[in-house]
Scaffold this motif. Sequence first.
Motif, mmCIF file in Angstrom:
data_model
loop_
_atom_site.group_PDB
_atom_site.id
_atom_site.type_symbol
_atom_site.label_atom_id
_atom_site.label_comp_id
_atom_site.label_asym_id
_atom_site.label_seq_id
_atom_site.Cartn_x
_atom_site.Cartn_y
_atom_site.Cartn_z
ATOM 1 N N PRO A 83 56.276 18.242 64.425
ATOM 2 C CA PRO A 83 54.733 18.246 64.101
ATOM 3 C C PRO A 83 54.627 17.037 63.421
ATOM 4 N N ASP A 84 53.396 16.733 63.217
ATOM 5 C CA ASP A 84 53.193 15.434 62.086
ATOM 6 C C ASP A 84 53.629 15.920 60.712
ATOM 7 N N LYS A 85 54.564 15.143 59.955
ATOM 8 C CA LYS A 85 55.013 15.569 58.734
ATOM 9 C C LYS A 85 53.846 15.682 57.476
ATOM 10 N N THR A 86 52.818 14.746 57.894
ATOM 11 C CA THR A 86 51.807 14.943 56.886
ATOM 12 C C THR A 86 50.841 15.989 57.304
ATOM 13 N N LEU A 87 51.045 17.130 58.191
ATOM 14 C CA LEU A 87 49.993 18.046 58.432
ATOM 15 C C LEU A 87 50.586 19.189 57.852
ATOM 16 N N ALA A 88 49.528 20.207 57.493
ATOM 17 C CA ALA A 88 49.920 21.641 56.751
ATOM 18 C C ALA A 88 49.181 22.680 57.843
ATOM 19 N N VAL A 89 49.597 23.607 57.618
ATOM 20 C CA VAL A 89 49.211 24.746 58.602
ATOM 21 C C VAL A 89 48.187 25.683 57.756
ATOM 22 N N ASP A 90 47.188 26.163 58.375
ATOM 23 C CA ASP A 90 46.170 27.156 57.801
ATOM 24 C C ASP A 90 46.599 28.629 58.432
ATOM 25 N N GLU A 91 46.023 29.980 58.081
ATOM 26 C CA GLU A 91 46.507 30.994 58.493
ATOM 27 C C GLU A 91 46.254 31.065 59.994
ATOM 28 N N ALA A 92 45.158 30.579 60.530
ATOM 29 C CA ALA A 92 45.211 30.564 62.024
ATOM 30 C C ALA A 92 46.007 29.896 62.733
ATOM 31 N N GLY A 93 46.423 28.766 62.321
ATOM 32 C CA GLY A 93 47.542 27.821 62.896
ATOM 33 C C GLY A 93 48.753 28.595 62.643
ATOM 34 N N TRP A 94 48.966 29.198 61.775
ATOM 35 C CA TRP A 94 50.395 29.642 61.456
ATOM 36 C C TRP A 94 50.467 30.974 62.531
ATOM 37 N N GLN A 95 49.527 31.780 62.598
ATOM 38 C CA GLN A 95 49.369 32.868 63.316
ATOM 39 C C GLN A 95 49.635 32.672 64.961
ATOM 40 N N ALA A 96 48.814 31.516 65.424
ATOM 41 C CA ALA A 96 48.983 30.868 66.551
ATOM 42 C C ALA A 96 50.312 30.401 66.803
ATOM 43 N N THR A 97 50.953 29.773 66.209
ATOM 44 C CA THR A 97 52.444 29.392 66.514
ATOM 45 C C THR A 97 53.296 30.559 66.553
ATOM 46 N N LEU A 98 53.181 31.692 65.726
ATOM 47 C CA LEU A 98 53.854 32.743 65.553
ATOM 48 C C LEU A 98 53.913 33.402 66.903
ATOM 49 N N HIS A 99 52.512 33.521 67.309
ATOM 50 C CA HIS A 99 52.182 34.278 68.692
ATOM 51 C C HIS A 99 52.828 33.521 69.903
ATOM 52 N N ALA A 100 52.651 32.095 69.847
ATOM 53 C CA ALA A 100 53.171 31.415 70.911
ATOM 54 C C ALA A 100 54.731 31.192 70.832
ATOM 55 N N ILE A 101 55.476 31.528 70.017
ATOM 56 C CA ILE A 101 56.897 31.445 69.861
ATOM 57 C C ILE A 101 57.231 32.970 70.667
ATOM 58 N N ALA A 102 56.442 34.127 70.157
ATOM 59 C CA ALA A 102 56.862 35.313 70.828
ATOM 60 C C ALA A 102 56.461 35.400 72.395
ATOM 61 N N HIS A 103 55.321 34.730 72.664
ATOM 62 C CA HIS A 103 55.016 34.779 73.747
ATOM 63 C C HIS A 103 56.103 34.062 74.773
ATOM 64 N N ASP A 104 56.355 32.937 74.478
ATOM 65 C CA ASP A 104 57.340 32.178 75.186
ATOM 66 C C ASP A 104 58.758 32.580 75.218
ATOM 67 N N GLN A 105 59.157 33.444 74.161
ATOM 68 C CA GLN A 105 60.400 34.119 74.211
ATOM 69 C C GLN A 105 60.454 35.247 75.156
ATOM 70 N N GLN A 106 59.159 36.065 75.357
ATOM 71 C CA GLN A 106 59.058 37.015 76.293
ATOM 72 C C GLN A 106 58.986 36.422 77.531
#
Length: 164
Positions: A83-106
């Motif tokens: 990701p762009d090193k200047t970007l931070a994540v908010d709660e929604a982005g964090w949860q979306a990333t965790l969900h995407a990781i679990a989804h792709d792992q499945q």
Amino acid sequence: MNQSTRAALVAELTQLLAGGNAHVTFEQALAGLPAPLRNQVVPGVPYTVWHLVEHLRLAQADILEFCVNPRYVALDWPADYWPDKTLAVDEAGWQATLHAIAHDQQRFTDLLNDPATDFFKPLAHGEGQNILREALLIGDHAAYHIGEIILLRRLLEGKYSPHA
């Protein structure tokens, strides 16, 4: 490969992708991480915990895409894998990333469990890679960065000891 050997291989690869064995799982590495530490910079370290987690998402998604899409187009390294090193994540982005990781792992686990999947056959659009190699790549890559997450957490939470 007989059915028993195939089942054993799928079980081992699934366990590798889930993590653990010789180290903590991805979920354990992130458990209880205070939200402000996700974007906290450690002096001298070029990424945050968030950057590592998002990198894991991007890389795993790319490997999965490579395995299932015969029209796969390679991403640009390293720009498309971090990701762009200047970007931070908010709660929604964090949860979306965790969900995407679990989804792709499945999705990858489903690919392993598909009786039509030939673990050793080179992918037609690759350069000799096969599903077994890509499964090992995902596991190896995740283990490496999970270790980095643990180290960053120790530094951020003040729990680092050179004797630990």
